[in-house]
Design an enzyme around this catalytic site. Structure first.
Site, PDB file in Angstrom:
ATOM      1  N   ASP A   1      -3.027   8.166   8.026  1.00 45.15           N
ATOM      2  CA  ASP A   1      -4.018   7.336   8.723  1.00 45.15           C
ATOM      3  C   ASP A   1      -3.264   6.569   9.813  1.00 45.15           C
ATOM      4  OD1 ASP A   1      -2.765   5.215   7.399  1.00 45.15           O
ATOM      5  OD2 ASP A   1      -4.330   5.033   5.877  1.00 45.15           O
TER       6      ASP A   1
ATOM      7  N   SER B   1       0.805  -1.221   0.000  1.00 44.73           N
ATOM      8  CA  SER B   1       0.000   0.000   0.000  1.00 44.73           C
ATOM      9  C   SER B   1       0.842   1.276   0.000  1.00 44.73           C
ATOM     10  CB  SER B   1      -0.941   0.008   1.206  1.00 44.73           C
ATOM     11  OG  SER B   1      -0.220  -0.190   2.402  1.00 44.73           O
TER      12      SER B   1
ATOM     13  N   HIS C   1      -0.270   4.622   7.335  1.00 42.61           N
ATOM     14  CA  HIS C   1       0.426   5.215   6.181  1.00 42.61           C
ATOM     15  C   HIS C   1       0.848   6.659   6.427  1.00 42.61           C
ATOM     16  CE1 HIS C   1      -2.290   1.997   4.664  1.00 42.61           C
ATOM     17  NE2 HIS C   1      -1.144   1.608   4.138  1.00 42.61           N
TER      18      HIS C   1
END
Ligand code: NAG
Ligand code: NAG
Ligand code: NAG
Length: 350
Positions: A318, A41, A321
């Site tokens: 978040d 991600s 991340h």
């Protein structure tokens, strides 16, 4: 924008250009014929949008600072490969493999997938994802379909960021996974490196020579892990120690490739050693909580939830991340060699 931060970043960026210019006086324009991106991600820029997975972020507030809005990038703005592409002189960021035209393989593709891991079963708790093995298979298909010349593939840049999910969404999951029951941390790191070695050899056989391998950051200090394994009080050292075993072996693997294979330039990118003080010196002072609103027990931003106004002050976007500001600092550090060994990305491109 916070004045101090943008100025600090600008100075770092300006230094990079000065260094790059010193190495290659004619370095302007695109410094490699193509750029291929692999990973999870941290590098995904839209591949998961078409998958049945909870690791999908094509909604606001993701992309709130990105020109195209929410794209599937796991950040408020650009991610690390976006900044590297820019530093390497690419006019546009490298598009996701999903939905790209066949000819795009001549310029570059991003195969990264949120939840993706070195082990196949990693992140099955999240739904569909593209493991490193399948990302390399996608690359093979793409370059064969586009008939990218072998000589060109050897000149391209490759960056890989993988392994975090093998810890976050496998080894340290509750209840314990089969991998956790079978391996101690040393053996688990070894098992990951054995697989990584196989996949890297495959990538080498497909022409990759200039490869930057990103190690794992201090994921024991992410808000998600502090809230769970850290008991809500601090970093989970157990997680950081396990990850450090992996990083040390990865650095060894990079050295092996440089020794064993002719004409390769592999480099290791250290995301582990940097600490809060380094970020604070750049004005990035908030490291203990996310900028966006995360619902209890979750790790991604709540859809359309409020976000912090001063995003350049936050490490975490978040609960896992990083913000665009941190992504930029990392990308610049990797490009100019401040966090790489033995080569900077700028040197790979020479
Ligand atoms: C998506 O995955 C979930 C959980 O694995 C499954 O229950 C659901 O049927 C899947 N949906 C589609 C459209 O495939
Ligand atoms: C990048 O943009 C410049 C200026 O618009 C253009 O001259 C150049 O051909 C472009 N390069 C590529 C590789 O598309
Ligand atoms: C390896 C290395 O050069 N690290 C440096 C990167 O930049 C930071 C901040 O300027 C220094 O503190 C590190 O020593």
């Amino acid at each position: 924008m916070v004045e101090g931060v943008s100025k600090a970043l600008w100075i770092v960026v300006a230094t990079v250009f000065a260094v790059a210019a010193a190495i290659t006086p004619v370095a302007c324009g695109q410094q490699a014929p193509c750029y291929f991106v692999f990973g999870d991600s941290q590098f995904d820029n839209g591949n998961n949008n078409v998958l049945n997975t909870t690791a999908k972020v094509n909604y606001l507030p993701y992309g709130i600072d990105f020109s195209e809005g929410p794209t599937g990038r796991f950040s408020n703005g650009r991610n690390i490969p976006d900044v590297i592409a820019e530093l390497a002189g690419f006019n546009d960021s490298i598009p996701p493999f999903a939905g790209a035209s066949p000819g795009q393989a001549n310029i570059g593709l991003n195969y990264a997938s949120g939840g993706g891991g070195i082990r196949e079963e990693t992140s099955q708790n999240l739904g569909e994802r593209i493991s490193l093995r399948r990302q390399i298979n996608n690359h093979q298909r793409a370059i064969i379909n586009a008939a990218v010349p072998r000589r060109q593939l050897r000149q391209c840049l490759y960056t890989i960021n993988i392994g975090s999910n093998d810890y976050l969404n496998n080894y340290f999951l509750q209840p314990p996974t089969p991998a956790r029951r079978r391996y101690n941390p040393e053996q688990f790191a070894e098992s990951l490196i054995r697989l990584y070695n196989i996949y890297l050899k495959q990538l080498y056989l497909l022409g990759a020579r200039k490869v930057a391998l990103f190690g794992i950051g201090k994921i024991g200090c992410t808000p998600r892990i502090i809230a769970s394994l850290g008991g809500g009080v601090g970093c989970a050292e157990e997680v950081n120690q396990a990850v450090e075993l992996f990083n040390n072996k990865l650095e060894g693997l990079v050295a092996d490739f440089n020794d064993r294979f002719s004409s390769v330039m592999f480099t290791y990118v250290d995301l582990f050693s940097g600490n809060a003080e380094d970020f604070a010196a750049l004005g990035i002072t908030v490291g203990d909580r996310s900028c966006c609103t995360v619902n209890p027990g979750e790790e991604l931003c709540a859809q359309n939830g409020p976000v912090c106004p001063d995003r350049t002050k936050y490490i975490f976007w978040d609960n896992v991340h990083t913000t665009e500001t941190v992504n930029t600092v990392i990308a610049v550090g990797a490009f100019d060699g401040n966090i790489t060994s033995p080569f900077s990305i700028a040197e790979l491109l020479n």
